[in-house]
Design a protein around this motif. Sequence first.
Motif, PDB file in Angstrom:
ATOM      1  N   TYR A  55       0.833  -1.207   0.000  1.00 63.82           N
ATOM      2  CA  TYR A  55       0.000   0.000   0.000  1.00 63.82           C
ATOM      3  C   TYR A  55       0.865   1.254   0.000  1.00 63.82           C
ATOM      4  O   TYR A  55       0.595   2.218  -0.715  1.00 63.82           O
ATOM      5  CB  TYR A  55      -0.931   0.016   1.213  1.00 63.82           C
ATOM      6  CG  TYR A  55      -2.023  -1.029   1.149  1.00 63.82           C
ATOM      7  CD1 TYR A  55      -3.028  -0.949   0.190  1.00 63.82           C
ATOM      8  CD2 TYR A  55      -2.061  -2.094   2.034  1.00 63.82           C
ATOM      9  CE1 TYR A  55      -4.024  -1.907   0.120  1.00 63.82           C
ATOM     10  CE2 TYR A  55      -3.058  -3.060   1.978  1.00 63.82           C
ATOM     11  CZ  TYR A  55      -4.037  -2.965   1.019  1.00 63.82           C
ATOM     12  OH  TYR A  55      -5.013  -3.909   0.943  1.00 63.82           O
ATOM     13  N   LYS A  58       2.603   1.876  -3.459  1.00 64.21           N
ATOM     14  CA  LYS A  58       1.658   2.316  -4.488  1.00 64.21           C
ATOM     15  C   LYS A  58       1.014   3.659  -4.168  1.00 64.21           C
ATOM     16  O   LYS A  58       0.439   4.297  -5.036  1.00 64.21           O
ATOM     17  CB  LYS A  58       0.503   1.303  -4.588  1.00 64.21           C
ATOM     18  CG  LYS A  58       0.699   0.210  -5.593  1.00 64.21           C
ATOM     19  CD  LYS A  58      -0.563  -0.656  -5.667  1.00 64.21           C
ATOM     20  CE  LYS A  58      -1.696  -0.048  -6.445  1.00 64.21           C
ATOM     21  NZ  LYS A  58      -1.804  -0.449  -7.834  1.00 64.21           N
ATOM     22  N   ARG A  60      -1.550   3.665  -2.119  1.00 62.56           N
ATOM     23  CA  ARG A  60      -2.923   3.193  -2.279  1.00 62.56           C
ATOM     24  C   ARG A  60      -3.654   3.194  -0.944  1.00 62.56           C
ATOM     25  O   ARG A  60      -3.084   2.819   0.072  1.00 62.56           O
ATOM     26  CB  ARG A  60      -2.869   1.764  -2.827  1.00 62.56           C
ATOM     27  CG  ARG A  60      -4.198   1.052  -2.923  1.00 62.56           C
ATOM     28  CD  ARG A  60      -3.971  -0.292  -3.619  1.00 62.56           C
ATOM     29  NE  ARG A  60      -5.197  -1.020  -3.815  1.00 62.56           N
ATOM     30  CZ  ARG A  60      -5.341  -1.962  -4.761  1.00 62.56           C
ATOM     31  NH1 ARG A  60      -4.356  -2.235  -5.574  1.00 62.56           N
ATOM     32  NH2 ARG A  60      -6.465  -2.608  -4.888  1.00 62.56           N
ATOM     33  N   ASN A  64      -8.437  -0.948   0.194  1.00 59.73           N
ATOM     34  CA  ASN A  64      -8.616  -1.503  -1.150  1.00 59.73           C
ATOM     35  C   ASN A  64      -7.879  -2.845  -1.235  1.00 59.73           C
ATOM     36  O   ASN A  64      -6.663  -2.880  -1.310  1.00 59.73           O
ATOM     37  CB  ASN A  64      -8.066  -0.500  -2.166  1.00 59.73           C
ATOM     38  CG  ASN A  64      -8.419  -0.891  -3.584  1.00 59.73           C
ATOM     39  OD1 ASN A  64      -8.995  -1.957  -3.815  1.00 59.73           O
ATOM     40  ND2 ASN A  64      -8.065  -0.052  -4.531  1.00 59.73           N
ATOM     41  N   SER A 149      -1.008   4.514  -7.398  1.00 61.42           N
ATOM     42  CA  SER A 149      -2.464   4.557  -7.298  1.00 61.42           C
ATOM     43  C   SER A 149      -3.059   5.640  -8.207  1.00 61.42           C
ATOM     44  O   SER A 149      -2.563   6.763  -8.240  1.00 61.42           O
ATOM     45  CB  SER A 149      -2.833   4.838  -5.848  1.00 61.42           C
ATOM     46  OG  SER A 149      -4.187   4.624  -5.651  1.00 61.42           O
ATOM     47  N   GLY A 232     -11.951  -1.286  -4.951  1.00 64.46           N
ATOM     48  CA  GLY A 232     -11.034  -0.542  -5.808  1.00 64.46           C
ATOM     49  C   GLY A 232     -11.722   0.172  -6.957  1.00 64.46           C
ATOM     50  O   GLY A 232     -11.200   1.142  -7.499  1.00 64.46           O
ATOM     51  N   TYR A 235     -12.473   4.106  -6.774  1.00 62.94           N
ATOM     52  CA  TYR A 235     -11.458   5.148  -6.844  1.00 62.94           C
ATOM     53  C   TYR A 235     -11.267   5.654  -8.263  1.00 62.94           C
ATOM     54  O   TYR A 235     -11.495   4.933  -9.224  1.00 62.94           O
ATOM     55  CB  TYR A 235     -10.124   4.620  -6.310  1.00 62.94           C
ATOM     56  CG  TYR A 235     -10.175   4.331  -4.837  1.00 62.94           C
ATOM     57  CD1 TYR A 235     -10.231   5.379  -3.926  1.00 62.94           C
ATOM     58  CD2 TYR A 235     -10.229   3.034  -4.365  1.00 62.94           C
ATOM     59  CE1 TYR A 235     -10.317   5.128  -2.563  1.00 62.94           C
ATOM     60  CE2 TYR A 235     -10.309   2.772  -3.004  1.00 62.94           C
ATOM     61  CZ  TYR A 235     -10.354   3.821  -2.113  1.00 62.94           C
ATOM     62  OH  TYR A 235     -10.437   3.575  -0.781  1.00 62.94           O
ATOM     63  N   HIS A 237      -9.472   6.246 -11.479  1.00 63.92           N
ATOM     64  CA  HIS A 237      -8.622   5.208 -12.016  1.00 63.92           C
ATOM     65  C   HIS A 237      -8.139   5.560 -13.404  1.00 63.92           C
ATOM     66  O   HIS A 237      -8.859   6.182 -14.159  1.00 63.92           O
ATOM     67  CB  HIS A 237      -9.453   3.936 -12.173  1.00 63.92           C
ATOM     68  CG  HIS A 237      -9.023   2.849 -11.271  1.00 63.92           C
ATOM     69  ND1 HIS A 237      -9.366   2.830  -9.960  1.00 63.92           N
ATOM     70  CD2 HIS A 237      -8.270   1.743 -11.477  1.00 63.92           C
ATOM     71  CE1 HIS A 237      -8.867   1.742  -9.394  1.00 63.92           C
ATOM     72  NE2 HIS A 237      -8.193   1.061 -10.294  1.00 63.92           N
TER      73      HIS A 237
END
Length: 356
Positions: A55, A58, A60, A64, A149, A232, A235, A237
């Motif tokens: 995490y 990334k 992130r 997720n 991310s 996920g 989010y 993207h």
Amino acid sequence: MDTKIIRMDEENIDMQTVKMAGNIIKSGGLVAFPTETVYGLGGDALNSSSSKKIYAAKGRPSDNPLIIHIVEMSALSQIVRKIPKAAYQLAEKYWPGPLTMIFEKADCVPLETTGGLNTVAVRMPSNQIAREFIREAGGYVAAPSANRSGRPSPTVAKYVIEDLFGRIDMIIDGGQADIGLESTIIDLTGTSPMILRPGYITEEMLRQVIGDVEADQTIMDDHAAQAPKAPGMKYKHYAPKGNLIIVEGEGRQVSTYINEKLSAFHKEGKRTGVIATDETAAGYLADSVKSAGEQGREEQTAKCLFRILREFDDEGIEIIYAEGFKQKGVGQAVMNRLLKAAGHQVVRLSGENSSM
Ligand code: TXA
Ligand code: MG
């Protein structure tokens, strides 16, 4: 951190290096590796501190959840509470391959890996480098796509390096990913199987094996009342830095509309791009026109879409128009990613305009 970059050919795997990569995972480190869908950022799925590192690398959100990658069916029974019949049938047909299934998790899977959920996503990839690597890593590799991310998933190592160099221990460069879009995700924990993310394994292909499947309403529709079931998917993207707008309509109508818009933006001094097809690319007057393959060959579009989005960033493109693609077969997955990348900005020329 010093990131080792190692080039490897799927046809000629250097086991010495794969062992080294596996040992990095066993000792709590992170390795990016190729799969047939997109590159993954791997860590030990059963080690909560490895998941936390993923995490962090990334950038992130930690709610997720990650997908656990395995190579043997026997590994599945170790990490899930029960295996429904549909899972055996789907595994028989589509594993190893670009399909992820969601199960109730066993106690040995840390909540850090599942983003706090009591369910776990599992996939058995077919890429040979991935398979050898997972085996050497102990058999359970948690891996999200190997991008920072919010950025498009990497389909070549160059973009893994761009996003993660200096943040992880090793990057295995295995060339271009075959499919180019992330795996199909199917949830088998509810009363009927439900597709949470479309991919190369289509709804039709799933139906052929297990009969009825539902699809999460939020897959194509930004206005669906409920939140997406794959955390996920909520989010932002895949978004390129430029403003991306999809234009749907009949051939000529689309290019005429886009060219008018392009010329207005040129007058403002903006750099423009178009995502077209082999048949239509020559008809656009943008600074950068990219073909996403032949019309009706959605698997070609799948393979190059994320690369194209990244190239526009490299070229400093500020305004991007994309032709809409047919939603048949893997085209549904292509449009799902394109719609997300566009923040659902779509102009429909034949009907009313819906530009949001
Ligand atoms: O093709 C792929 O699936 C690639 C390669 C590397 O295998 N991996 C990938 O991982 O796309 P990632 O983390 O970028 O996407 C995983 C998606 C996320 O949308 C996540 O929310 C969903 O799977 N997911 C994971 N576990 C879940 C669970 N238990 N329940 C619902 N959704 C889950
Ligand atoms: Mg991802």
